[in-house]
Design an enzyme around this catalytic site. Structure first.
Site, PDB file in Angstrom:
ATOM      1  N   ILE A 151       1.318  -6.704   7.878  1.00 51.43           N
ATOM      2  CA  ILE A 151       0.119  -7.247   7.660  1.00 51.43           C
ATOM      3  C   ILE A 151       0.089  -7.700   6.381  1.00 51.43           C
ATOM      4  O   ILE A 151      -0.793  -8.626   5.917  1.00 51.43           O
ATOM      5  CB  ILE A 151      -1.123  -6.361   7.979  1.00 51.43           C
ATOM      6  CG1 ILE A 151      -2.123  -7.000   8.321  1.00 51.43           C
ATOM      7  CG2 ILE A 151      -1.290  -5.291   7.011  1.00 51.43           C
ATOM      8  CD1 ILE A 151      -3.500  -6.234   8.925  1.00 51.43           C
ATOM      9  N   ASN A 208      10.464   4.392   3.520  1.00 54.61           N
ATOM     10  CA  ASN A 208       9.920   5.392   2.521  1.00 54.61           C
ATOM     11  C   ASN A 208       9.504   6.634   3.040  1.00 54.61           C
ATOM     12  O   ASN A 208       9.244   6.669   4.158  1.00 54.61           O
ATOM     13  CB  ASN A 208       8.441   4.473   2.206  1.00 54.61           C
ATOM     14  CG  ASN A 208       8.816   3.178   1.475  1.00 54.61           C
ATOM     15  OD1 ASN A 208       9.593   2.846   0.801  1.00 54.61           O
ATOM     16  ND2 ASN A 208       7.748   2.201   1.787  1.00 54.61           N
ATOM     17  N   GLY A 259       6.320   6.521  -1.129  1.00 57.87           N
ATOM     18  CA  GLY A 259       5.735   5.473  -1.005  1.00 57.87           C
ATOM     19  C   GLY A 259       5.338   5.168   0.448  1.00 57.87           C
ATOM     20  O   GLY A 259       4.896   4.335   0.806  1.00 57.87           O
ATOM     21  N   GLN A 260       5.464   6.249   1.273  1.00 61.97           N
ATOM     22  CA  GLN A 260       4.778   6.206   2.552  1.00 61.97           C
ATOM     23  C   GLN A 260       3.524   6.273   2.674  1.00 61.97           C
ATOM     24  O   GLN A 260       2.812   7.245   2.179  1.00 61.97           O
ATOM     25  CB  GLN A 260       5.497   7.271   3.482  1.00 61.97           C
ATOM     26  CG  GLN A 260       5.276   7.055   5.092  1.00 61.97           C
ATOM     27  CD  GLN A 260       6.088   8.156   5.821  1.00 61.97           C
ATOM     28  OE1 GLN A 260       6.789   9.087   5.264  1.00 61.97           O
ATOM     29  NE2 GLN A 260       6.068   8.126   7.052  1.00 61.97           N
ATOM     30  N   HIS A 294       9.024   4.187  10.329  1.00 59.37           N
ATOM     31  CA  HIS A 294       9.137   2.876  10.307  1.00 59.37           C
ATOM     32  C   HIS A 294      10.438   2.019   9.366  1.00 59.37           C
ATOM     33  O   HIS A 294      10.486   2.826   8.281  1.00 59.37           O
ATOM     34  CB  HIS A 294       8.028   2.001  10.302  1.00 59.37           C
ATOM     35  CG  HIS A 294       7.120   2.289   9.095  1.00 59.37           C
ATOM     36  ND1 HIS A 294       6.559   3.506   8.938  1.00 59.37           N
ATOM     37  CD2 HIS A 294       6.989   1.932   7.862  1.00 59.37           C
ATOM     38  CE1 HIS A 294       5.684   3.458   8.016  1.00 59.37           C
ATOM     39  NE2 HIS A 294       6.176   2.591   7.116  1.00 59.37           N
ATOM     40  N   LEU A 295      10.909   1.374   9.732  1.00 58.29           N
ATOM     41  CA  LEU A 295      11.972   0.594   8.762  1.00 58.29           C
ATOM     42  C   LEU A 295      11.231  -0.845   8.523  1.00 58.29           C
ATOM     43  O   LEU A 295      10.860  -1.384   9.271  1.00 58.29           O
ATOM     44  CB  LEU A 295      13.151   0.366   9.520  1.00 58.29           C
ATOM     45  CG  LEU A 295      14.499   0.950   9.799  1.00 58.29           C
ATOM     46  CD1 LEU A 295      13.939   2.677  10.463  1.00 58.29           C
ATOM     47  CD2 LEU A 295      15.451   0.661  10.527  1.00 58.29           C
ATOM     48  N   HIS A 296      11.326  -1.032   7.289  1.00 59.57           N
ATOM     49  CA  HIS A 296      10.925  -2.245   6.796  1.00 59.57           C
ATOM     50  C   HIS A 296      12.147  -3.285   6.754  1.00 59.57           C
ATOM     51  O   HIS A 296      13.047  -2.868   5.940  1.00 59.57           O
ATOM     52  CB  HIS A 296      10.418  -2.335   5.279  1.00 59.57           C
ATOM     53  CG  HIS A 296       8.930  -1.476   4.792  1.00 59.57           C
ATOM     54  ND1 HIS A 296       7.997  -1.846   4.897  1.00 59.57           N
ATOM     55  CD2 HIS A 296       9.119  -0.091   5.163  1.00 59.57           C
ATOM     56  CE1 HIS A 296       7.013  -1.095   4.697  1.00 59.57           C
ATOM     57  NE2 HIS A 296       7.574   0.199   4.843  1.00 59.57           N
TER      58      HIS A 296
HETATM   59  P1  5GP Z   1       4.670   2.361   4.104  1.00 54.82           P
HETATM   60  O1  5GP Z   1       4.002   2.262   2.973  1.00 54.82           O
HETATM   61  O2  5GP Z   1       4.281   3.639   5.146  1.00 54.82           O
HETATM   62  O3  5GP Z   1       6.324   2.620   4.083  1.00 54.82           O
HETATM   63  O4  5GP Z   1       4.546   1.092   5.083  1.00 54.82           O
HETATM   64  C1  5GP Z   1       3.556   0.837   5.883  1.00 54.82           C
HETATM   65  C2  5GP Z   1       3.370  -0.577   6.114  1.00 54.82           C
HETATM   66  O5  5GP Z   1       2.408  -1.043   7.162  1.00 54.82           O
HETATM   67  C3  5GP Z   1       2.656  -1.685   4.804  1.00 54.82           C
HETATM   68  O6  5GP Z   1       3.723  -2.083   4.329  1.00 54.82           O
HETATM   69  C4  5GP Z   1       1.486  -1.786   5.428  1.00 54.82           C
HETATM   70  O7  5GP Z   1       1.313  -3.213   4.751  1.00 54.82           O
HETATM   71  C5  5GP Z   1       1.638  -2.134   6.873  1.00 54.82           C
HETATM   72  N1  5GP Z   1       0.415  -1.987   7.605  1.00 54.82           N
HETATM   73  C6  5GP Z   1      -0.536  -1.165   7.192  1.00 54.82           C
HETATM   74  N2  5GP Z   1      -1.528  -1.303   8.138  1.00 54.82           N
HETATM   75  C7  5GP Z   1      -1.007  -2.347   9.162  1.00 54.82           C
HETATM   76  C8  5GP Z   1      -1.632  -2.948  10.171  1.00 54.82           C
HETATM   77  O8  5GP Z   1      -2.816  -2.764  10.882  1.00 54.82           O
HETATM   78  N3  5GP Z   1      -0.813  -3.893  10.793  1.00 54.82           N
HETATM   79  C9  5GP Z   1       0.229  -4.139  10.511  1.00 54.82           C
HETATM   80  N4  5GP Z   1       0.778  -5.325  11.074  1.00 54.82           N
HETATM   81  N5  5GP Z   1       0.859  -3.556   9.258  1.00 54.82           N
HETATM   82  C10 5GP Z   1       0.233  -2.726   8.671  1.00 54.82           C
END
Ligand code: 5GP
Ligand code: ZN
Length: 114
Positions: A32, A87, A93-94, A100-102
């Site tokens: 998002i 993360n 930074g999680q 999840h994988l970015h």
């Molecule tokens: P993290 O920070 O846990 O590694 O990654 C979480 C990711 O989820 C972030 O990059 C954030 O932008 C994304 N994210 C958070 N909420 C949503 C959502 O409601 N929909 C989508 N598609 N991505 C989201």
């Protein structure tokens, strides 16, 4: 399904997302808040809180996540390369506690990461 987990709710269809790949094990959606021209999140359908919870029994799951990432990198045209990021925990930074994988690509990545 973990009721208070954002990504479990996306997997369940309760919260909309732009899906780019879906199979029996993996869901991939566009982030998002994209940090690159391609920024896709690949997650297992089943709830796993983080990479810190993985064990050897998760080998097939990880194979599916990584091969789906490679397929998506191809279909997104990331021929010059791409990056996978996982993360883990607050210092990593999680922000969403569902593994999840970015998949990031479409621009030159920098090292070291922030
Ligand atoms: P993290 O920070 O846990 O590694 O990654 C979480 C990711 O989820 C972030 O990059 C954030 O932008 C994304 N994210 C958070 N909420 C949503 C959502 O409601 N929909 C989508 N598609 N991505 C989201
Ligand atoms: Zn979950």
């Amino acid at each position: 399904m973990t009721a208070d987990c954002l990504f479990c709710r996306i997997v369940a269809g309760e919260i909309p997302a732009t899906k780019v790949h879906e199979d029996d094990v993996v869901l991939a959606i566009r982030d998002i808040n994209p940090q690159a021209p391609t920024h896709v999140l690949l997650m297992p359908r089943q709830h796993v809180a983080s990479a810190a919870d993985l064990s050897e029994a998760d080998t097939p799951l990880l194979g599916r996540l990584f091969s789906a990432a490679a397929d998506l990198a191809r279909s997104e045209g990331l021929d010059g390369g791409w990056r996978l990021v996982v993360n883990v925990g607050p210092d990593g930074g999680q922000t969403v506690d569902h593994l999840h994988l970015h998949l990031l690509g479409g621009r030159r990545m920098h090292w070291p990461p922030g």
